[in-house]
Design a protein around this motif. Structure first.
Motif: not given
Length: 657
Positions: A41-47, A245-250, A214-219, A5-12
């Protein structure tokens, strides 16, 4: 490994002190294009983590953004992360302020998106075990925390459970090493992440088949090239084609909820690795091999951050103990929370290590809070003596109608001066350090700092050149007497004059009044031979407003031989036989008038403190101070003494003629 589960996030990284133009830039360059991409792109999960002031700006200027954001939340594509409304450094706050900040932001998120946040994003990953109870009480389910704070054997790409005094919370490690590198293609990044996770999974005998996270915060500096180069589109396409089949944006909350394995760990107090490496030595990057560095280590290294923290804690106590007008108390607490903005206390991952502008903005909010507290009750002028800054020595806190002043035994000077109107701390002065400022001051640059110079050192001093600090400026004064009723403080120190190893005694008496402060000096030559030197009293006024890149807010008017001369503080000035002078802060409409009992030499010069950014070697102005000194000749026979007096009048709101 089952699914990653790959969690991408934006922090300004924006603060409540940002200007409208800065908020607009962030919205136009980051939020608007990012949300447009997500909507398409509804398949791209983001926080996202949005601070409270960002919510307020967007609600006022771009309400359509919140409508789209709500739709993205409704279709479970986007999660808005919670935290503090003003993005504070949570370990520095009282529990009441912690929960207040979290609840305030949670309410703003719920009103905007229809769903309350489940997780917390921390400023600089500043962590303390006591936060477990605070966040659990606020209904938070998980905290995002820099992976550098977690021991290597526990860092298995699984959510962590931490318990403290019967409460527990989940922790999602944030992996900054997986932020896309410059010119790194999506396929290379995904392969790098997958290999790292697979390596750990193979060695995890207890949970070999568990889904990993895996959680990644982008600045801003990370996200900008991704938006410009259509990188996110390529990233999504790569996942669909080669990793479906192995990586999911979540989303972080979903990853925590669906996890079937957790790691139990106790995480000690710490701070983000990007900040920790600057916390060992002032303005020097050091290697940190463990997670033992915390926010208190950082503040002990950077004294101006520590000073702001001391002021914030003092005002917090005033607000918490306030009784009377409930509306005024509520507003005072809101000003206090605004002053707790994290960037005023700790540097950003990409910014100047100490931000004078952020600190002064925080001081302003703290002054506003104290003014309201005073209005709630029957305020009386007072001087109290206690260890205000927790350095082992007691300080003298003078709370007068027009101003606050704090006097330190270390140096015997005023290290905090807050005028009770819309202004900052005039004593928020940095000190020059090698090699950035080309010299070391070796003392704290407050108000009424005392020096005794030899002739050569005095010549260097009045010409703005590096010199040894005077024999008194680094001393710890001792209290001779303290009268809280009369508002009088008598201090004393002894030193040796280096030229002939002569001993000198200095008595320094503060008499604090409603309109200002009078300082009386008695210098006594306690050596058996005559003493010839220069006695200098230095006062430094920090820049409190940053509308301009100069000292144009300060004006100096000097009375010299009964003639008034106007001076600009842009260059070094030296004048003889000065009767009095005043400093006019035109931005804040405050006047400081100095009147010595005898004519003195006057030297004024501006100091620009140069510091480098954490992500660059280039030097940039980090603060400005106007240094003003009065000097007299000292010619004392053995056993003789001399007296000098300086009266400082503080006049807010009008100019004194």
């Amino acid at each position: 490994m089952a699914i990653l589960n790959l969690n991408l996030e934006f922090y300004s990284g924006s603060t409540n002190f940002n200007s409208v133009s800065e908020y607009k830039m962030i919205y136009d360059n980051y939020y608007k294009p990012l949300v447009s991409f997500l909507y398409a792109n509804p398949d791209f999960s983001f926080s996202f983590y949005l601070s409270g002031p960002e919510f307020e700006y967007i609600k006022k200027k771009n309400p359509e953004f919140l409508e789209i954001l709500k739709k993205l939340v409704d279709r479970k594509q986007v999660e808005v992360i919670g935290g503090g409304f003003y993005n504070p450094v949570f370990p520095l706050l009282f529990p009441m302020d912690r929960s207040g900040q979290v609840d305030l932001l949670s309410t703003a998120i719920r009103k905007a998106t229809g769903k309350r946040p489940r997780g917390v994003c921390l400023c600089a990953s500043a962590w303390d075990p006591s936060l477990v109870t605070s966040f659990e009480t606020c209904g938070m389910e998980y905290v995002e925390l820099d992976s550098s704070l977690i021991s290597k054997d526990k860092n298995l790409f699984l959510p962590i459970v931490m318990a403290d005094r019967g409460k527990s919370i989940k922790i999602l490690p944030v992996h900054n090493d997986f932020i896309p590198k410059e010119n790194e293609e999506p396929c290379d990044l995904l392969l790098r992440i997958k290999k790292a996770v697979e390596k750990v999974s193979k060695n995890d005998a207890l949970n070999p088949d568990a889904d990993r996270c895996v959680t990644v915060i982008l600045h801003k500096q990370d996200l900008e090239p991704l938006l410009k180069n259509k990188w996110l589109e390529k990233f999504l396409e790569e996942i669909k084609e080669n990793y479906s089949d192995s990586i999911k944006l979540n989303l972080p909350a979903v990853s925590v909820k669906n996890s079937t394995a957790f790691i139990q760990s106790y995480i000690h107090a710490g701070i983000s690795a990007d900040i920790a490496k600057w916390a060992k030595l002032p303005f020097q990057e050091c290697e940190v091999k463990d997670s033992s560095v915390n926010i208190y280590d950082f503040m002990q290294t950077y004294k101006r951050s520590q000073a702001l923290y001391n002021r914030m804690i003092f005002v917090s106590l005033l607000v918490n103990q306030c009784h009377g007008d409930k509306m005024r108390k509520k507003t005072a607490r809101e000003y206090l929370w605004a002053a707790q903005c994290g960037d005023a206390y700790v540097c950003k991952a990409s910014g100047i290590l100490v931000s004078s502008q952020e600190r002064q903005n925080a001081y302003r909010k703290l002054t506003d809070a104290e003014k309201l507290v005073r209005e709630c009750g029957d305020f009386k002028e007072s001087i109290t003596s206690f260890d205000y800054n927790c350095d082992g020595f007691k300080e003298y806190v003078c709370r007068m109608d027009k101003y606050n002043a704090c006097i330190n035994l270390k140096g015997g000077s005023i290290f905090e001066l807050d005028v009770m109107k819309d202004s900052g701390n005039y004593a928020d002065n940095m000190s020059r350090v090698m090699p950035m400022d080309k010299c070391n001051d070796n003392y704290d640059k407050g108000l009424f700092v005392d020096h005794l110079f030899e002739k050569d050192q005095y010549e260097n001093y009045i010409n703005g050149r590096p010199c040894k600090n005077g024999v008194f400026s680094g001393n710890v004064y001792k209290e001779v007497s303290f009268n809280s009723t009369k508002h009088e403080i008598l201090l004393e120190t002894n030193s040796k004059f280096p030229d002939l190893d002569q001993t000198i005694n200095l008595k320094k008496k503060y008499i604090v009044t409603t309109n200002g402060i009078m300082v009386q000096y008695i210098i006594k030559n306690t050596s058996p031979i005559a003493l010839k030197a220069k006695f200098v009293v230095e006062s430094n006024f920090a820049q409190t407003c940053f509308n301009k890149d100069s000292f144009s807010s300060y004006k100096i008017e000097v009375v010299n031989d009964n003639q008034v001369e106007n001076k600009t503080p842009d260059n070094l000035e030296f004048m003889r036989n000065v009767d009095a002078f005043q400093i006019v802060d035109s931005d804040n409409n405050v006047v400081f008038t100095f009147e010595p009992n005898e004519t003195a030499n006057l030297v004024t010069y501006p100091i620009v403190f140069m510091r480098k950014k954490t992500d660059s070697t280039d030097l940039e102005p980090a603060g400005r101070t106007l240094s003003i000194s009065l000097a007299w000749d000292v010619d004392l026979a053995a056993g003789m003494e001399m007296e000098k007096t300086i009266n400082l009048a503080i006049v807010p709101g009008k100019k004194r003629k």
